[in-house]
Design an enzyme around this catalytic site. Structure first.
Site, mmCIF file in Angstrom:
data_model
loop_
_atom_site.group_PDB
_atom_site.id
_atom_site.type_symbol
_atom_site.label_atom_id
_atom_site.label_comp_id
_atom_site.label_asym_id
_atom_site.label_seq_id
_atom_site.Cartn_x
_atom_site.Cartn_y
_atom_site.Cartn_z
ATOM 1 N N GLU A 31 0.886 -1.268 0.073
ATOM 2 C CA GLU A 31 0.173 0.167 -0.098
ATOM 3 C C GLU A 31 0.995 1.144 -0.022
ATOM 4 O O GLU A 31 1.722 1.626 0.998
ATOM 5 C CB GLU A 31 -0.950 0.271 1.480
ATOM 6 C CG GLU A 31 -1.884 1.272 1.222
ATOM 7 C CD GLU A 31 -2.527 1.380 2.825
ATOM 8 O OE1 GLU A 31 -1.794 1.425 3.804
ATOM 9 O OE2 GLU A 31 -3.594 1.618 2.976
ATOM 10 N N ARG A 59 -5.208 9.573 2.537
ATOM 11 C CA ARG A 59 -6.258 9.819 3.776
ATOM 12 C C ARG A 59 -6.242 11.456 3.843
ATOM 13 O O ARG A 59 -5.379 11.861 4.244
ATOM 14 C CB ARG A 59 -5.738 9.257 4.830
ATOM 15 C CG ARG A 59 -5.735 7.606 4.838
ATOM 16 C CD ARG A 59 -6.783 7.039 5.757
ATOM 17 N NE ARG A 59 -6.680 5.734 5.455
ATOM 18 C CZ ARG A 59 -7.335 5.070 4.399
ATOM 19 N NH1 ARG A 59 -8.186 5.341 3.721
ATOM 20 N NH2 ARG A 59 -7.053 3.505 4.431
ATOM 21 N N HIS A 113 -12.582 3.231 9.202
ATOM 22 C CA HIS A 113 -11.392 3.197 10.392
ATOM 23 C C HIS A 113 -12.242 3.779 11.622
ATOM 24 O O HIS A 113 -12.794 4.921 11.532
ATOM 25 C CB HIS A 113 -10.261 4.350 10.103
ATOM 26 C CG HIS A 113 -9.616 3.709 8.788
ATOM 27 N ND1 HIS A 113 -9.955 4.167 7.522
ATOM 28 C CD2 HIS A 113 -8.605 2.869 8.607
ATOM 29 C CE1 HIS A 113 -9.050 3.593 6.711
ATOM 30 N NE2 HIS A 113 -8.375 2.823 7.259
ATOM 31 N N LYS A 140 -12.937 -2.923 3.761
ATOM 32 C CA LYS A 140 -12.064 -2.997 4.869
ATOM 33 C C LYS A 140 -12.737 -2.475 6.292
ATOM 34 O O LYS A 140 -13.086 -1.374 6.193
ATOM 35 C CB LYS A 140 -10.449 -2.223 4.550
ATOM 36 C CG LYS A 140 -9.786 -2.124 5.620
ATOM 37 C CD LYS A 140 -8.313 -1.961 5.212
ATOM 38 C CE LYS A 140 -8.376 -0.462 4.861
ATOM 39 N NZ LYS A 140 -7.219 -0.023 4.155
ATOM 40 N N ARG A 177 -4.752 -9.171 13.118
ATOM 41 C CA ARG A 177 -3.933 -9.021 11.985
ATOM 42 C C ARG A 177 -3.337 -10.472 11.577
ATOM 43 O O ARG A 177 -3.112 -10.623 10.261
ATOM 44 C CB ARG A 177 -2.894 -8.012 11.934
ATOM 45 C CG ARG A 177 -3.306 -6.612 12.380
ATOM 46 C CD ARG A 177 -2.208 -5.613 12.705
ATOM 47 N NE ARG A 177 -2.665 -4.334 13.061
ATOM 48 C CZ ARG A 177 -2.811 -3.489 12.092
ATOM 49 N NH1 ARG A 177 -3.107 -3.629 10.705
ATOM 50 N NH2 ARG A 177 -3.171 -2.357 12.428
HETATM 51 O O1 LIG Z 1 -6.612 0.875 6.374
HETATM 52 C C1 LIG Z 1 -5.481 0.620 6.439
HETATM 53 C C2 LIG Z 1 -5.000 -0.346 7.480
HETATM 54 C C3 LIG Z 1 -4.282 0.445 8.497
HETATM 55 O O2 LIG Z 1 -5.026 1.227 8.915
HETATM 56 C C4 LIG Z 1 -3.804 -0.661 9.497
HETATM 57 O O3 LIG Z 1 -4.433 -0.798 10.666
HETATM 58 O O4 LIG Z 1 -3.020 -1.477 9.159
HETATM 59 C C5 LIG Z 1 -3.077 1.040 7.909
HETATM 60 C C6 LIG Z 1 -3.418 1.859 6.747
HETATM 61 O O5 LIG Z 1 -2.545 2.350 6.120
HETATM 62 C C7 LIG Z 1 -4.193 1.346 5.842
HETATM 63 O O6 LIG Z 1 -4.871 2.247 4.979
#
Ligand SMILES: O=C1C[C@@](O)(C(=O)O)C[C@@H](O)[C@@H]1O
Length: 217
Positions: A31, A59, A113, A140, A177
């Protein structure tokens, strides 16, 4: 050179262009956190041309949605395989990005998020359903875990959903994770050593060794 497992997405921020270009050949999926990098358009174009499985993420701070729209439109043109758009983005911008991405065969992730807590199951379900109303490849869900029951609740989303990456942030959430790709997520996020883009991310080399023992490819 053997690339890192395809179910590990290395989230890249706060490094320079040369470090990223040296790293990309070792990764199957990464990413590019454009908002956390200091890259000009030429550098972005070179990076997205170097690798065929990159997620473009920006973001926006405050209401910088026009900046995000421009940058994501350009990176789609440079060959991004995926774009990630937060669900709090105005609907018309999500629709615009989705249309541009689809015309270019670029997959869309709609992400939610919550950096302070993990909502109730009913709320998580509703958020997931809302995200699925867009024509997306993946939803996500990333929430801060304050307890192990937060982790269990987020992981229970895999019971009813496919095409989802759901996990918890924070130290308590790290277990999710590791569990995510074992429960059906196509990939899980990891960090460059000592360079997390979110709390609770594991170093990608360590995560690879854990997943190799739990889920041989
Ligand atoms: O949304 C996500 C996942 C994330 O927030 C993480 O917790 O690993 C890290 C971010 O960069 C990514 O866009």
């Amino acid at each position: 050179m053997k690339a890192i497992r395809p179910d590990i997405c290395v989230s890249i921020g706060n490094v320079d262009f040369h470090a990223i270009s040296n790293l990309l050949p070792k990764l199957s999926l990464a990413e590019i956190r454009i908002d956390l990098l200091n890259l000009n358009r030429d550098e972005l174009k070179l990076l997205f041309g170097l690798h065929d499985n990159l997620i473009a993420t920006y973001r926006p701070k405050e209401s910088e949605f026009d900046v995000m729209l421009n940058l994501l439109t350009d990176t789609i043109g440079y060959g991004a395989a995926w774009v990630d758009v937060d669900i709090d983005t105005p609907t018309e911008i999500i629709r615009e990005i989705t249309a541009i991405a689809q015309a270019a065969n670029c997959k869309v992730i709609i992400s939610y998020h919550n950096y302070t807590e993990t909502p109730t199951y009913a709320r998580l379900k509703k958020i997931t359903e809302n995200a699925q109303t867009y024509d997306v490849s993946l939803v996500k869900i990333a929430c801060m875990a304050n307890s192990t029951s937060d982790c269990a609740r987020v992981l229970s989303l895999y019971e009813e959903n496919t095409r989802i990456v759901a996990f918890c942030m924070g130290q308590v959430g790290t277990i999710t994770r590791v569990a995510a790709p074992l429960l059906g997520a196509p990939f899980t996020y990891a960090a460059l050593p000592g360079n997390q883009t979110a709390p609770g991310q594991l170093d990608y080399i360590y995560l690879e060794s854990l997943l190799d023992s739990l889920k041989p490819l």
